[in-house]
Design a protein around this motif. Structure first.
Motif, PDB file in Angstrom:
ATOM      1  N   GLN A 114     -14.872  84.919  57.401  1.00  0.00           N
ATOM      2  CA  GLN A 114     -14.695  84.350  58.686  1.00  0.00           C
ATOM      3  C   GLN A 114     -15.626  83.605  59.140  1.00  0.00           C
ATOM      4  OE1 GLN A 114     -15.678  87.619  62.167  1.00  0.00           O
ATOM      5  NE2 GLN A 114     -13.617  88.093  62.008  1.00  0.00           N
ATOM      6  N   PHE A 115     -16.169  83.215  59.598  1.00  0.00           N
ATOM      7  CA  PHE A 115     -16.867  82.088  60.247  1.00  0.00           C
ATOM      8  C   PHE A 115     -16.324  81.455  59.417  1.00  0.00           C
ATOM      9  CE2 PHE A 115     -19.903  78.269  58.630  1.00  0.00           C
ATOM     10  CZ  PHE A 115     -20.549  78.093  60.496  1.00  0.00           C
ATOM     11  N   LEU A 116     -16.270  80.484  57.892  1.00  0.00           N
ATOM     12  CA  LEU A 116     -15.166  79.345  57.924  1.00  0.00           C
ATOM     13  C   LEU A 116     -13.903  78.960  58.186  1.00  0.00           C
ATOM     14  CD1 LEU A 116     -16.317  79.389  54.315  1.00  0.00           C
ATOM     15  CD2 LEU A 116     -17.261  77.407  55.862  1.00  0.00           C
ATOM     16  N   ALA A 117     -13.245  80.570  58.485  1.00  0.00           N
ATOM     17  CA  ALA A 117     -11.717  80.984  58.575  1.00  0.00           C
ATOM     18  C   ALA A 117     -11.917  80.722  59.980  1.00  0.00           C
ATOM     19  CB  ALA A 117     -11.086  81.922  58.250  1.00  0.00           C
ATOM     20  N   ARG A 118     -12.920  80.382  60.826  1.00  0.00           N
ATOM     21  CA  ARG A 118     -13.534  79.860  62.446  1.00  0.00           C
ATOM     22  C   ARG A 118     -13.393  78.655  62.907  1.00  0.00           C
ATOM     23  NH1 ARG A 118     -16.027  85.532  65.584  1.00  0.00           N
ATOM     24  NH2 ARG A 118     -13.964  86.804  65.131  1.00  0.00           N
ATOM     25  N   ARG A 119     -14.222  78.317  62.086  1.00  0.00           N
ATOM     26  CA  ARG A 119     -14.099  76.846  62.019  1.00  0.00           C
ATOM     27  C   ARG A 119     -12.972  75.923  61.825  1.00  0.00           C
ATOM     28  NH1 ARG A 119     -15.813  76.647  66.359  1.00  0.00           N
ATOM     29  NH2 ARG A 119     -16.614  74.596  66.282  1.00  0.00           N
ATOM     30  N   PHE A 120     -12.679  76.026  60.330  1.00  0.00           N
ATOM     31  CA  PHE A 120     -11.521  75.388  60.021  1.00  0.00           C
ATOM     32  C   PHE A 120     -10.129  75.583  60.748  1.00  0.00           C
ATOM     33  CE2 PHE A 120      -7.446  75.559  57.297  1.00  0.00           C
ATOM     34  CZ  PHE A 120      -7.806  74.482  56.164  1.00  0.00           C
ATOM     35  N   SER A 121      -9.876  77.115  61.255  1.00  0.00           N
ATOM     36  CA  SER A 121      -8.725  76.541  62.423  1.00  0.00           C
ATOM     37  C   SER A 121      -8.700  76.084  63.756  1.00  0.00           C
ATOM     38  CB  SER A 121      -8.456  77.834  62.342  1.00  0.00           C
ATOM     39  OG  SER A 121      -9.510  78.811  62.984  1.00  0.00           O
ATOM     40  N   ARG A 122     -10.790  75.887  63.842  1.00  0.00           N
ATOM     41  CA  ARG A 122     -10.977  75.044  65.274  1.00  0.00           C
ATOM     42  C   ARG A 122     -10.757  73.515  64.826  1.00  0.00           C
ATOM     43  NH1 ARG A 122     -11.213  72.904  69.299  1.00  0.00           N
ATOM     44  NH2 ARG A 122     -12.842  72.963  70.847  1.00  0.00           N
ATOM     45  N   ILE A 123     -11.148  72.642  63.660  1.00  0.00           N
ATOM     46  CA  ILE A 123     -10.847  71.751  63.899  1.00  0.00           C
ATOM     47  C   ILE A 123      -9.857  71.254  62.544  1.00  0.00           C
ATOM     48  CG2 ILE A 123     -13.408  71.519  64.090  1.00  0.00           C
ATOM     49  CD1 ILE A 123     -12.914  70.468  61.127  1.00  0.00           C
ATOM     50  N   TYR A 124      -9.554  71.506  61.613  1.00  0.00           N
ATOM     51  CA  TYR A 124      -8.936  70.954  61.567  1.00  0.00           C
ATOM     52  C   TYR A 124      -6.914  70.765  61.455  1.00  0.00           C
ATOM     53  CZ  TYR A 124      -7.390  69.150  56.045  1.00  0.00           C
ATOM     54  OH  TYR A 124      -6.909  68.277  55.164  1.00  0.00           O
ATOM     55  N   PRO A 125      -6.778  71.606  61.906  1.00  0.00           N
ATOM     56  CA  PRO A 125      -5.102  71.470  62.394  1.00  0.00           C
ATOM     57  C   PRO A 125      -4.484  70.048  63.516  1.00  0.00           C
ATOM     58  CG  PRO A 125      -5.384  73.619  62.161  1.00  0.00           C
ATOM     59  CD  PRO A 125      -6.554  73.050  62.724  1.00  0.00           C
ATOM     60  N   THR A 126      -5.514  69.877  64.591  1.00  0.00           N
ATOM     61  CA  THR A 126      -5.597  69.117  65.268  1.00  0.00           C
ATOM     62  C   THR A 126      -5.839  67.867  64.531  1.00  0.00           C
ATOM     63  OG1 THR A 126      -6.635  71.121  66.506  1.00  0.00           O
ATOM     64  CG2 THR A 126      -6.752  68.716  67.267  1.00  0.00           C
ATOM     65  N   PHE A 127      -6.874  68.004  63.211  1.00  0.00           N
ATOM     66  CA  PHE A 127      -7.265  66.078  62.986  1.00  0.00           C
ATOM     67  C   PHE A 127      -6.279  66.386  61.983  1.00  0.00           C
ATOM     68  CE2 PHE A 127      -9.966  64.550  58.957  1.00  0.00           C
ATOM     69  CZ  PHE A 127      -9.944  63.717  59.830  1.00  0.00           C
ATOM     70  N   VAL A 128      -5.712  66.681  61.682  1.00  0.00           N
ATOM     71  CA  VAL A 128      -4.256  66.233  60.905  1.00  0.00           C
ATOM     72  C   VAL A 128      -3.701  65.651  60.718  1.00  0.00           C
ATOM     73  CG1 VAL A 128      -2.549  67.125  59.180  1.00  0.00           C
ATOM     74  CG2 VAL A 128      -4.774  68.116  58.656  1.00  0.00           C
TER      75      VAL A 128
END
Length: 380
Positions: free
Chosen positions: A74-88
């Motif tokens: 859940q920690f990884l999911a939260r961090r991934f969703s926090r930055i990756y869509p905006t970064f892409v």
């Protein structure tokens, strides 16, 4: 400090992003590269240390997220969703921007030396821009953040005891930081493109671990966990020296005078954070603090898109406007762009992506459990 704790963190983010933006727009490139002939703005040469202040804030917030997550997945999911869509979105947007508009190329300042291509887009999306060209030079710190997330997840899986986790991370940061410093001082500051210290940066983020450790240990100190104070102080001292060494390598003309000034600014920011975790009241000016908090809320979006677009705008505006006017016009323009960009990508896709990421990680965990489970014995 009055106001909520989250608001204080956003104020810190606001201070950090303003420093970075002012550095990029006033001191990152020579005046001639931006077509400035006279009346150049005062160079905020120390503004780059705002990135390291971001790392401290990140260590604090990421460990808080880990504490509040039911699992490492859940920690990884939260961090991934926090930055990756905006970064892409930022990678694609800035790559297209570079195809249409002129971004200054300044090889002597290691800025946009070679126009990035499609392969570089793929490498950027994998956070491996060092192997090619970063679409935007500011993206290097996003890759550092991602490596930090992965390291936290790995350590959290091996060390369930969070108090021990903080002590291990703080000790590891000291060891790796000292190894990097020793390599840097022995082989020479800035000597060559591929050096032992550059490999330590890329593979282990060694010089940045102390900054993250200050944030993690700060959170634990705030929660009253024993054994964190001396580690916090040791990492504070080490990180300040690392800033001085980095500044000496970067500011080739100023030498140790400029390096000491940069280290002093960083130390002041880090001590501001220490005061915060110690529960001390910090100065609060309602209008100013509120404004900094609002800027801090948009700091990620602004950080991602400001540099290349802003440099291109400055190089054009400085041809027709006084440099001071061009500077503040570009600052305002890129901030407005960040508002739009954040609304379009940062907050819109965060929760949907988090749900998908959690579902994927749950399926992978279930699959791993089945594969590693005990096999039934054959019938006699």
């Amino acid at each position: 400090m009055t106001g909520t704790r989250d608001q204080t963190i956003d104020i810190f983010r606001g201070i950090a992003i303003l420093m970075v933006v002012l550095f990029h727009f006033t001191a990152r490139l020579p005046e001639t590269a931006l077509n400035i002939t006279d009346g150049a703005p005062w160079p905020v040469f120390f503004g780059w240390v705002g990135v390291y202040f971001f790392f401290i804030i990140s260590g604090y917030c990421i460990f808080m997220t880990l504490e509040r997550s039911s699992s490492v997945g859940q920690f990884l999911a939260r961090r991934f969703s926090r930055i990756y869509p905006t970064f892409v979105a930022a990678v694609v947007l800035l790559f297209l921007f570079g195809l249409v508009f002129d971004v200054p190329s300044v090889p002597e300042a290691n800025f946009h030396e070679v126009p990035p291509g499609p392969i570089d887009v793929v490498l950027n999306l994998l956070f491996l821009g060092e192997l090619g060209e970063w679409i935007d030079g500011a993206f290097w710190s996003i890759a550092v953040e991602v490596k930090f997330y992965v390291l936290v997840a790995l350590l959290a899986g091996m060390i369930p005891d969070r108090a021990r986790f903080g002590r291990v991370f703080g000790g590891m940061a000291l060891v790796m930081g000292l190894v990097w410093l020793g390599s840097t001082l022995l082989t020479g500051i800035g000597s060559g493109s591929v050096t032992p210290q550059s490999l330590l940066k890329f593979l282990t983020i060694a010089p940045y671990l102390s900054f993250f450790a200050i944030g993690i240990l700060g959170w634990q100190f705030e929660q009253g966990q024993s054994g964190t104070g001396w580690l916090l102080g040791a990492n504070l001292a080490l990180s300040t020296f690392i800033v001085a060494v980095e500044a000496y390598a970067f500011e080739v003309h100023g030498g140790w005078i400029i390096a000491s000034a940069c280290a002093g600014v960083y130390l002041a920011l880090a001590l501001l954070f220490v005061q915060f975790v110690r529960g001390r009241q910090l100065p609060y000016v309602p209008a100013l603090s509120w404004s900094l908090a609002q800027i801090g809320l948009l700091s990620f979006a602004w950080y991602l898109i400001h540099e290349n677009i802003g440099m291109s705008m400055l190089a054009t505006f400085d041809l027709y406007l006084p440099a001071q006017v061009a500077l503040w016009l570009v600052i305002a323009s890129t901030f407005i762009m960040a508002i739009v960009f954040s609304a379009a990508f940062e907050w819109r896709f965060r929760k949907p992506v988090e749900r998908v990421a959690v579902a994927v990680l749950d399926r992978l965990a279930a699959l791993a459990a089945r594969l590693s489970g005990p096999r039934s014995k054959p019938a006699a």
